[in-house]
Scaffold this active site. Structure first.
Site, mmCIF file in Angstrom:
data_model
loop_
_atom_site.group_PDB
_atom_site.id
_atom_site.type_symbol
_atom_site.label_atom_id
_atom_site.label_comp_id
_atom_site.label_asym_id
_atom_site.label_seq_id
_atom_site.Cartn_x
_atom_site.Cartn_y
_atom_site.Cartn_z
ATOM 1 N N ASP A 163 -4.259 -13.023 3.411
ATOM 2 C CA ASP A 163 -5.225 -12.421 3.711
ATOM 3 C C ASP A 163 -6.891 -12.770 3.040
ATOM 4 O O ASP A 163 -7.784 -12.620 3.274
ATOM 5 C CB ASP A 163 -5.478 -10.942 4.304
ATOM 6 C CG ASP A 163 -4.812 -10.076 3.142
ATOM 7 O OD1 ASP A 163 -4.468 -10.690 2.005
ATOM 8 O OD2 ASP A 163 -4.819 -8.828 3.519
ATOM 9 N N ASP A 198 -2.562 -10.620 -2.380
ATOM 10 C CA ASP A 198 -3.216 -10.351 -1.412
ATOM 11 C C ASP A 198 -4.567 -9.724 -1.458
ATOM 12 O O ASP A 198 -4.797 -9.601 -2.566
ATOM 13 C CB ASP A 198 -2.440 -8.993 -0.914
ATOM 14 C CG ASP A 198 -2.842 -8.540 0.788
ATOM 15 O OD1 ASP A 198 -2.126 -8.943 1.781
ATOM 16 O OD2 ASP A 198 -3.677 -7.722 0.701
ATOM 17 N N HIS A 225 0.882 -1.087 0.049
ATOM 18 C CA HIS A 225 0.008 0.064 0.000
ATOM 19 C C HIS A 225 0.792 1.182 -0.174
ATOM 20 O O HIS A 225 0.289 2.229 -0.072
ATOM 21 C CB HIS A 225 -1.062 0.109 1.314
ATOM 22 C CG HIS A 225 -2.051 -1.099 1.161
ATOM 23 N ND1 HIS A 225 -2.911 -1.336 0.222
ATOM 24 C CD2 HIS A 225 -2.268 -2.067 2.045
ATOM 25 C CE1 HIS A 225 -3.639 -2.080 0.448
ATOM 26 N NE2 HIS A 225 -3.440 -2.890 1.612
ATOM 27 N N HIS A 280 -6.272 -7.557 -0.647
ATOM 28 C CA HIS A 280 -6.438 -5.976 -0.919
ATOM 29 C C HIS A 280 -5.651 -5.527 -2.172
ATOM 30 O O HIS A 280 -4.590 -6.288 -2.386
ATOM 31 C CB HIS A 280 -5.888 -5.079 0.355
ATOM 32 C CG HIS A 280 -6.594 -5.573 1.683
ATOM 33 N ND1 HIS A 280 -6.071 -6.413 2.509
ATOM 34 C CD2 HIS A 280 -7.633 -5.039 2.349
ATOM 35 C CE1 HIS A 280 -6.809 -6.368 3.605
ATOM 36 N NE2 HIS A 280 -7.716 -5.711 3.524
HETATM 37 ZN ZN LIG Z 1 -4.038 -7.332 2.550
#
Ligand SMILES: [Zn+2]
Length: 337
Positions: free
Chosen positions: A247, A160, A125, A162
């Protein structure tokens, strides 16, 4: 030795705050995965060297890096509502960013066929001038940028749950990095639509596969066949880096995807077969259920030496063909613009 496994005691010292899901115990969970992988004898540990400022400045603004260093060393605190640092976070961040660079040096020296880097803090991120979403320095981007500087073409495969907005942003105009992300959508950070395809010389080298909650491996595989594999063939990677967030596991407390530990192994098998031995790296991102993290890391490590651990069965469920079709059409429209 088949797998280089990089980790450092300083990664444990990065403290994101009491009760934070991105906790030091995550690394213990990943280390337990080494023992449960069934391939422990093929794994060799190494202690990574830190990244230099020049390494970081390939992808981050010098002013941001300097501000982060000073903020950490003055005691730390909250950088945003999700992201906090302690004094030790600065060294941890440099060592996390350096792990991929160190792994490249070692792989080039012929030490192993692939590398797994169990790092904290995570990175995908982090954008050029800002920390966000538990991430300070974009570890995967630092490694990919160093490879590109040496003339390599890098596929970053980010599974991931996200979207890796930072990695996408850093390489959005770069034709030498193919960024592919599977992620739950909508979900934090809100980016990663199928029509985000890159810009300028990098048009086509961003591939987003946003999927709804409860998506299972069949949809991932169908999207790989129909969308990702043609993009990879056209790109021709010379290295692959997995942004290895776990995740997306069905037991993760932060997301609602439907993957199992074996699914991460199967995705890794596909990914690592795309390039020759010695050009394959996985760098840890998220994963917040500790038991799922152990099993997912174990399955990934087994896959890195061609084994299927099967600690959990692959997820079942039909491929969501309408989802894939909508992604393909949105992507095609955007590429025609
Ligand atoms: Zn994540």
């Amino acid at each position: 030795m088949e797998i280089l496994f990089g980790t450092h005691p300083k990664y444990i010292e990065h403290d994101a705050g009491s009760g934070h899901p991105e906790q030091p115990a995550r690394l213990d969970a990943v280390l337990a995965g080494v023992e449960e992988s069934g391939v422990r004898e093929g794994i060799g540990f190494f202690v990574p060297e830190p990244a230099t400022m020049a390494d970081l400045h390939r992808v981050h603004d010098p002013a941001y890096v300097d501000a982060l260093r000073r903020f950490c060393l003055m005691g730390g605190g909250q950088l945003d509502p999700d992201t906090a640092v302690s004094v030790a976070s600065w060294d941890a961040a440099l060592l996390a960013a350096g792990s991929g660079l160190d792994a490249v040096r070692r792989l080039r020296a012929g030490e192993a066929s692939s590398a797994f880097l169990a790092v904290r803090p995570p990175g995908h991120h982090a954008v050029a001038d800002r920390a966000m979403g538990f991430c300070l320095i974009n570890n995967v981007a630092v490694t990919a940028a160093s490879l590109v500087a040496e003339g390599e073409k890098v596929l970053i495969f980010d599974y991931d749950a996200h979207h890796g907005n930072g990695t996408q942003d850093i390489f959005y105009r770069d034709p030498n990095v193919l960024y592919v992300s599977f992620h739950q959508y909508p979900l934090y950070p809100g980016t990663g639509r199928a029509d985000e395809v890159g810009a300028g010389a990098g048009v086509g080298t961003t591939v987003n596969i946003p999927v709804p909650a409860e998506t299972t491996l069949g949809t991932y595989q169908a999207a790989i066949d129909e969308i990702v594999a043609p993009a990879v063939d056209a790109f021709g990677p010379t290295w692959v880096i997995a942004s290895a967030g776990f995740d997306g596991h069905r037991d993760d407390p932060l997301t609602e995807l439907g993957l199992t530990a074996q699914d991460f192994g199967d995705l890794t098998s596909w990914l690592f077969a795309l390039v020759p031995r010695g050009r394959r790296i996985a760098i840890l991102e998220g994963g917040y259920n500790l038991r799922a993290l152990t099993l997912s890391a174990a399955s990934t490590l087994a896959a890195m030496v061609g084994e299927r651990l099967m600690a959990e069965k692959p997820s079942s469920g039909e491929a969501r063909i309408p989802v894939i079709r909508a992604i393909r059409e949105a992507r095609a429209r955007s590429l025609e613009l």
